[in-house]
Design a protein around this motif. Sequence first.
Motif, short mmCIF file in Angstrom:
data_model
loop_
_atom_site.label_atom_id
_atom_site.label_comp_id
_atom_site.label_asym_id
_atom_site.label_seq_id
_atom_site.Cartn_x
_atom_site.Cartn_y
_atom_site.Cartn_z
N ARG A 164 -22.90 28.87 -12.77
CA ARG A 164 -22.23 29.00 -11.47
C ARG A 164 -22.79 27.98 -10.47
O ARG A 164 -22.03 27.40 -9.69
N LEU A 165 -24.09 27.77 -10.49
CA LEU A 165 -24.68 26.79 -9.57
C LEU A 165 -24.22 25.37 -9.93
O LEU A 165 -23.91 24.56 -9.07
N ARG A 166 -24.18 25.12 -11.24
CA ARG A 166 -23.77 23.78 -11.69
C ARG A 166 -22.32 23.50 -11.27
O ARG A 166 -21.99 22.40 -10.80
N GLU B 184 -29.21 17.68 -10.45
CA GLU B 184 -30.18 18.12 -11.46
C GLU B 184 -30.75 19.46 -11.03
O GLU B 184 -31.15 19.63 -9.87
N LEU B 185 -30.75 20.43 -11.97
CA LEU B 185 -31.23 21.77 -11.67
C LEU B 185 -32.59 22.00 -12.32
O LEU B 185 -32.82 21.59 -13.46
N PHE B 186 -33.47 22.67 -11.59
CA PHE B 186 -34.82 23.00 -12.07
C PHE B 186 -35.01 24.50 -11.90
O PHE B 186 -35.06 24.98 -10.76
N MET C 185 -29.02 32.93 3.76
CA MET C 185 -27.89 32.64 2.84
C MET C 185 -27.82 31.13 2.58
O MET C 185 -27.92 30.35 3.52
N ILE C 186 -27.61 30.74 1.34
CA ILE C 186 -27.58 29.30 1.04
C ILE C 186 -26.18 28.72 1.26
O ILE C 186 -25.19 29.29 0.80
N PRO C 187 -26.08 27.60 1.96
CA PRO C 187 -24.77 26.97 2.14
C PRO C 187 -24.42 26.16 0.90
O PRO C 187 -24.58 24.94 0.86
N LEU C 188 -23.92 26.86 -0.14
CA LEU C 188 -23.66 26.18 -1.42
C LEU C 188 -22.64 25.05 -1.25
O LEU C 188 -22.72 24.03 -1.93
N GLU C 189 -21.69 25.25 -0.32
CA GLU C 189 -20.67 24.22 -0.11
C GLU C 189 -21.34 22.92 0.34
O GLU C 189 -21.04 21.84 -0.14
N ARG C 190 -22.30 23.07 1.27
CA ARG C 190 -22.98 21.87 1.79
C ARG C 190 -23.82 21.21 0.69
O ARG C 190 -23.76 20.01 0.48
N LEU C 191 -24.56 22.06 -0.06
CA LEU C 191 -25.39 21.51 -1.13
C LEU C 191 -24.51 20.83 -2.18
O LEU C 191 -24.86 19.78 -2.72
N GLY C 192 -23.37 21.46 -2.44
CA GLY C 192 -22.48 20.96 -3.48
C GLY C 192 -21.96 19.57 -3.19
O GLY C 192 -21.61 18.83 -4.11
N GLN C 193 -21.94 19.19 -1.93
CA GLN C 193 -21.39 17.88 -1.58
C GLN C 193 -22.41 16.76 -1.75
O GLN C 193 -22.07 15.59 -1.72
N ARG C 194 -23.68 17.13 -1.87
CA ARG C 194 -24.72 16.10 -1.85
C ARG C 194 -24.83 15.40 -3.21
O ARG C 194 -24.98 16.06 -4.24
N SER C 195 -24.78 14.08 -3.23
CA SER C 195 -24.91 13.39 -4.52
C SER C 195 -26.39 13.23 -4.86
O SER C 195 -27.24 13.10 -3.98
N GLY C 196 -26.67 13.28 -6.15
CA GLY C 196 -28.04 13.11 -6.62
C GLY C 196 -28.97 14.26 -6.26
O GLY C 196 -30.19 14.10 -6.25
N LEU C 197 -28.38 15.42 -5.98
CA LEU C 197 -29.19 16.58 -5.55
C LEU C 197 -30.16 17.01 -6.65
O LEU C 197 -29.79 17.14 -7.81
N ARG C 198 -31.41 17.26 -6.27
CA ARG C 198 -32.39 17.86 -7.18
C ARG C 198 -32.69 19.25 -6.62
O ARG C 198 -33.39 19.38 -5.60
N LEU C 199 -32.14 20.25 -7.28
CA LEU C 199 -32.16 21.62 -6.75
C LEU C 199 -33.10 22.51 -7.57
O LEU C 199 -32.93 22.66 -8.78
N GLY C 200 -34.08 23.11 -6.90
CA GLY C 200 -34.95 24.08 -7.55
C GLY C 200 -34.38 25.47 -7.39
O GLY C 200 -33.87 25.82 -6.32
N ILE C 201 -34.46 26.27 -8.45
CA ILE C 201 -34.00 27.67 -8.39
C ILE C 201 -35.19 28.54 -8.77
O ILE C 201 -35.66 28.48 -9.91
#
Length: 224
Positions: free
Chosen positions: A101-103, A111-113, A1-17
Motif C-alpha cells: 500500500r505504501l509503495r 525506496e522503502l526501509f 497523520m502522515i500526508p501520504l499524498e505529499r510524500l507520494g509526489q516526492r521523487s527519489g524519496l527514501r522512506l523509513g517505516i
Amino acid sequence: MIPLERLGQRSGLRLGIMGGTFDPIHIGHLVTAEEALLQFELDEIVFMPTGQPPHKSSQVASPEARYMMASVATATNPRFWVSRLEIDDAGVDYTVDTLDRLRAACRPDAELFFITGADAVLDILTWKEPDRLLGLCEVIAATRPGYDLGRLAGVLADLAHKENVHVMEIPALAVSSSMIRERLAQGKSVRYLVTEGVAALIAKSDSYGLQASLGRNGHDLGSG
Ligand code: NAP
C-alpha cells in the motif's frame, strides 16, 4: 497523520517505516528511528503501530491508545510521522500488504526501509511472503549491542534478497516496552524511559491498569 499524498509526489524519496506494537513507545524506539534516519540517509520516518498483529491475540494498550502515545512521542520531530494505516484496518495486518500500500502511494523511484526489532525479524520466515517482502524494501533490524547475530544469519540464509537485511546496533534498546509495563505494574518510575507526554498519557489513561490499581488521583509516574 502522515500526508501520504505529499510524500507520494516526492521523487527519489527514501522512506523509513517503523513497524511495531509500541506498547508503549519508548526512547529506544525514538533513538532507533533517528539513527536509521542518519545511517540510511532517509527523508522521513513513518511510525506504523500495528492494529491487530498477525502473531499476537492481544496487546495491553488498545490500538487507539498506542497510536496516541506514538503521536505524542513523535510530535516534536518534523521528520517523524505516525500512520493509522494498520490501526484503521479491521483485519489482520501483514507487513507485506502494508508495504504494497505504501509503495502504491509513492512514486516508482521511492525506496522503502522497514525498521523493526531484530527479535521480530528472527521470525521473518513465518511472515506472509518473506521473499517478496525483502524485494519490496530494505529491512533494518535494530538490536542492542552484544546481540547474537549468528541466529539471524541462519534464519536469513535461504531467503532471496537476504542482502536487503541490515543490522543496526542501538544501545538505547536496553529499554523495552515489556520492561516499562513491568515497572508500571510495580509502581516504579518510567521517567526518561518514555517521553514526558507519553508518561502523562499513561498516567491519565487506563491503558496499563494504573487507574485501577492506584486510584484516579495522586499517582506520580516520576517518583519511585
Ligand atoms: P515484537 O515481537 O513485539 O517485538 C520483538 C522485539 O523487537 C522486541 O524486543 C521489541 O521491543 C522490538 N521491536 C519491535 N519493534 C521495534 C522497532 N520498531 N524498533 C526497535 N525495536 C523494536 O514485535 P512487534 O512489535 O509485534 O512487531 C514488529 C513488526 O513486525 C510490526 O510491524 C509487525 O507488524 C511486524 N510483523 C509482521 C508479521 C507478518 O507480516 N506476518 C509478523 C510479525 C511481525 P519493544 O517491545 O520494546 O518494542
